[in-house]
Design an enzyme around this catalytic site. Structure first.
Site, PDB file in Angstrom:
ATOM      1  CD  GLU A  67      -3.062  -0.916   0.180  1.00 47.94           C
ATOM      2  OE1 GLU A  67      -3.861  -1.830   0.004  1.00 47.94           O
ATOM      3  OE2 GLU A  67      -3.133   0.153  -0.455  1.00 47.94           O
ATOM      4  NE  ARG A 116      -3.951   2.608  -0.300  1.00 49.95           N
ATOM      5  CZ  ARG A 116      -5.221   2.660   0.077  1.00 49.95           C
ATOM      6  NH1 ARG A 116      -5.743   3.802   0.423  1.00 49.95           N
ATOM      7  NH2 ARG A 116      -5.960   1.581   0.101  1.00 49.95           N
TER       8      ARG A 116
END
Length: 660
Positions: free
Chosen positions: A284, A288
C-alpha cells in the site's frame, strides 16, 4: 581428542557468559572436568601450562565467535560493529525467536487491525484480499476560468524544471525533466485539457469534477491530514499521514482543481512525515505514496515530490532482507523491521503484493541513479521464472524463506490480481523492450484461459478461482480490472490473437457490468453456481466500498474501441454513486447493493479519489488526456510515463553536438 573436549566446553562457557551469571564460578567448574588440572591452576608442569594456555586461547576464540553465530546474536553484534556496518533488523535476518515474536504480536499492534494508535496504519484496500463487510469497517487503512487554469499550471511547471540524474540501465546519460517532457508524444493534459467536443460528454465530465471537489472539500473540512474521511460522523479515520491527500494529488491536477492541488502540495511539503515509527503495508505504501508522489512529479516537475518519493523508497528496502529477496508484507518505516502478515499462510508473502512493485521501483532507479530498486524487483522476477508453476499458474502465497509456494490457491482477484497487471504494464512502460515481462504475461494469460476462464449457462464469461485443481465459480469485484488489462495487451501478443483478446476483454467487462445490480453498483463478489448468474449469493459479499475496477475497464475499453456503451455504463455508475453513496458530507460505501434502502458504511476510501473518480473523468475526456501512448497507470491509477531511453539518449547527443 582435545578438540572433542573443547567444543562443548566452549559453548557451555559462551552460554554462561551471554546470560551473565556466576561466570567465574562456572568457569572453574569447567576446568575441573579436565584431567590433571586443578581448580586453582597452581602447581602445573610445563606441558600442562602449555596445554592450559592452548585451551584458554581456543576457549576465548570460540566464545567471541559465539557472540556472532549464536541464534540471538544480532543484538550482540551491535556492541562490536559500527553504525555503518549494522544492517536493519528484519524478520528473516535474525533468529527464529525473532520470527516467532513478530508472528505472535497482538492484532491491535499490527496491520490486521485498525485499533492501534500508530500514525501510519495502512491496510490493503486496492487490489487486496476480499474480506467480509464487517472487516472493512476497520480497514484503512467549482472551477476557475480556463485561461487562469492554464496560467497556474504553466507557473507550476516552469518553476520546477530542474535537472535530475538517472541511471538508464547500463548508460550514464543525464535525465532531466525537460528532456522527459520533450520525449512525450503528446502533452500530458492534451491539446485542450482533454475537453470533449460533445456537449453532453463534457457536461458529464464536469459532473465528475464536481463530485471530486465535493469529496475533497469535505475531507479537508473534517479529516485533514487523516488517512480517510468518515462522512457520516464527520471525522477522520486512522492515521495522520494523509493517504487521501497523496492519493489525490494527480487527480486534482488533471481536473484543474489548482487551489485544492496547491493545498495538497503544501501539506506534503510541511506535514508528510516519512519517519513515523508505525507499521505499514509495503504494497500500500508503494502504490499509494510512492506511486502518488512519482505521478505528481512527472505531471508537474515539482522536485518536492521526486525527493519525497526517493526518500520513501529507501525506507522500503529493508523489507527485502530475506533469504530469497522476496519482501515481507509489513514494514515499520521507523525501524526498518519487517514481518509477514499474521493471516498469511505459514508466514508467506502475497503474490499481488511482492508482484506489484516493478513500475514504481524502476522509476525510483530512473530518478535516483540508484540501481538497487530495479535490482530488487528483477530478483523477484528471476525467482518466479525459476520455480515450478502448477499448470503454468501462479499461486497466491510464496515463502520468502524457502522461495517455494505455500499452497495452490490461484486468483485473478484479491491476492493475485495486480501481479498480472504489472507484467503487461512493465512491458508497455519499457517502451516494449522488456521482453521477459512480455513472455511472462502472455504465458500466464494462456494458463489463465486454459484453467480459469469459464462460460456460464447464461453465456457470461468470467474468471473462476483455482484451489489446487478445484474450481470455485466465484469472481470478485477486484478481478473486474482484468477486462481492461487484457484489452491493453491485445496488440502485443500473437497478431492472430489480437481480436480474440479484444473479444475476451469485452466479454469480461460485460460480465462485470451485469454484476452491477438494480442499484447499478456491484457487489464485492458474485457467483456462477447453483443457478446464480453474476450474483452475490452470500450476505457477506453484498457490500460496495466505492471500488473502481469495473469503471477502470470501462475507461480502457472506451479508449480501445470507442464503443459508446462504455460511456453509457460509466454514466450509470455516476448516477448510482450520486443516488446511493453521496451523503451530506462526502461519499460513503453501502452495505447491500441489492436494496435501494441503503445503509452506509461511513467510509470515503482514498482510492475513490485516486481511482474511481479519475477513471470516470478520463472516460468522459478526449483520449489525449494522459494518452496511453505515453502513460501507464499503476494499480492505484497513478500515471507513470513510458520510459523512452532511446529518445533521451538521442536528445542528449543532440545537445552535446550543439554545445560543441
Amino acid at each position: 581428542m582435545l578438540h572433542f573436549q573443547l567444543s562443548p566446553l566452549a559453548f557451555f562457557y559462551a552460554s554462561v557468559d551471554v546470560h551473565g551469571t556466576a561466570t567465574q564460578v562456572k568457569l572453574s567448574m569447567v576446568f575441573r572436568k579436565l584431567p590433571g588440572v586443578s581448580a586453582s591452576g597452581m602447581g602445573l608442569r610445563l606441558s600442562q601450562k602449555f596445554m592450559f594456555l592452548l585451551f584458554l586461547s581456543g576457549l576465548v576464540t570460540l566464545c567471541f565467535g559465539a557472540l556472532f553465530f549464536l541464534p540471538d546474536s544480532v543484538r550482540l553484534k551491535r556492541i562490536f560493529l559500527s553504525k555503518t556496518e549494522i544492517q536493519p533488523v528484519t524478520v528473516g535476518s535474525g533468529s527464529e525467536n525473532d520470527v516467532r515474536e513478530h508472528l505472535k504480536r497482538p492484532k491491535d499492534q499490527g496491520m490486521t487491525s485498525a485499533k492501534g494508535e500508530a500514525g501510519i496504519k495502512l491496510k490493503s484496500q486496492s487490489r487486496k484480499p476480499p474480506v467480509s463487510y464487517e472487516a472493512t469497517e476497520v480497514r484503512l487503512a467549482g472551477g476557475k476560468a480556463q485561461e487562469d487554469l492554464n496560467l497556474s499550471r504553466s507557473k507550476t511547471e516552469s518553476a520546477s524544471e530542474k535537472v535530475t540524474s538517472s541511471n538508464h540501465g547500463a548508460n550514464s546519460d543525464t535525465f532531466s525533466y525537460k528532456k522527459f517532457r520533450r520525449c512525450l508524444f503528446k502533452p500530458p493534459l492534451g491539446r485542450d485539457n482533454g475537453r470533449p467536443v460533445d456537449p453532453q460528454t463534457n457536461e458529464r465530465r464536469e459532473k465528475v469534477r464536481e463530485m471530486m471537489k465535493f469529496a475533497w472539500d469535505n475531507y479537508k473540512r473534517y479529516a485533514w491530514g487523516k488517512n480517510e474521511l468518515r462522512p457520516l460522523t464527520r471525522n477522520g479515520h486512522i492515521g495522520n499521514i494523509g493517504a487521501s491527500i497523496v492519493d489525490s494529488l494527480d487527480t486534482l491536477y488533471i481536473m484543474g482543481l489548482m487551489d485544492e492541488y496547491n493545498d495538497a502540495k503544501e501539506w506534503v511539503k510541511t506535514s508528510l512525515d516519512l519517519n513515523s515509527n508505525g507499521e505499514a503495508s509495503l504494497f500500500e505504501v508503494n502504490i499509494r505514496y510512492v506511486g502518488g508522489l512519482l505521478s505528481a512529479y512527472y505531471l508537474t516537475g515539482e522536485e518536492l515530490f521526486k525527493n519525497k518519493a526517493v526518500e520513501l523508497g529507501e525506507k522500503l528496502l529493508p523489507a527485502f532482507n530475506t533469504p530469497t529477496g522476496i519482501p515481507r508484507g509489513v514494514i515499520n518505516l521507523g525501524s526498518g523491521t519487517s514481518w509477514s502478515w499474521g493471516w498469511a499462510s505459514a508466514g508467506s508473502s502475497i503474490l499481488a503484493e511482492f508482484g506489484t512493485l516493478h513500475l514504481e521501483f524502476v522509476h525510483l532507479t530512473e530518478l535516483s541513479s540508484n540501481p538497487v530498486y530495479t535490482e530488487k524487483v528483477m530478483n523477484i522476477r528471476k525467482l518466479l521464472n525459476k520455480i515450478e508453476k502448477p499448470h503454468g499458474l501462479y499461486p497466491n502465497f510464496l515463502s520468502p524463506v524457502s522461495g517455494n509456494w505455500v499452497q495452490h490457491h490461484v486468483s485473478i482477484g484479491g491476492l493475485g490480481d495486480s501481479f498480472y497487471e504489472y507484467l503487461i504494464k512493465s512491458y508497455l512502460m519499457s517502451d516494449k523492450t522488456d521482453d521477459d515481462a512480455k513472455k511472462m504475461y502472455y504465458t500466464a494469460l494462456e494458463a489463465i484461459e486454459a484453467n480459469l476462464v469459464q462460460k456460464s449457462p447464461g453465456g457470461l464469461t468470467y474468471m473462476a478461482e483455482w484451489r489446487g485443481g478445484i474450481l470455485d465459480h466465484k469472481m470478485g469485484h477486484l478481478a473486474c480490472f482484468s477486462g481492461g488489462m487484457i484489452g491493453i495487451g491485445a496488440d502485443d501478443g500473437a497478431p492472430e490473437k489480437r481480436q480474440h483478446y479484444l473479444d475476451l476483454a469485452a466479454e469480461i467487462t460485460h460480465t462485470c457490468h451485469e454484476s452491477y445490480t438494480p442499484t447499478k453498483l456491484g457487489p464485492e463478489a458474485f457467483r456462477f453456481d447453483s443457478g446464480a448468474e453474476a450474483t452475490a449469493t452470500r450476505l457477506s459479499d453484498r457490500y460496495y466500498i466505492l471500488r473502481p475496477e469495473v469503471i477502470e475497464s470501462y475507461m480502457y475499453m472506451w479508449r480501445l474501441t470507442h464503443d459508446p456503451k462504455y460511456r453509457e455504463w460509466g454514466w450509470e455508475a455516476v448516477e448510482a454513486l450520486e443516488q446511493h453513496c453521496r451523503v451530506e458530507s462526502g461519499f460513503s460505501g453501502i452495505r447491500d447493493v441489492y436494496t435501494t434502502s441503503v445503509s452506509h458504511d461511513n467510509m470515503q476510501q482514498s482510492f475513490f479519489l485516486s481511482e474511481t473518480l479519475k477513471y470516470l473523468y478520463l472516460l468522459f475526456s478526449d483520449d489525449d488526456l494522459l494518452s496511453l501512448e505515453d502513460w501507464v497507470f499503476n494499480t492505484e491509477a497513478h500515471p507513470l510515463p513510458i520510459i523512452r531511453n532511446s529518445c533521451l539518449q538521442d536528445d542528449a547527443t543532440q545537445e552535446k553536438t550543439a554545445s560543441e
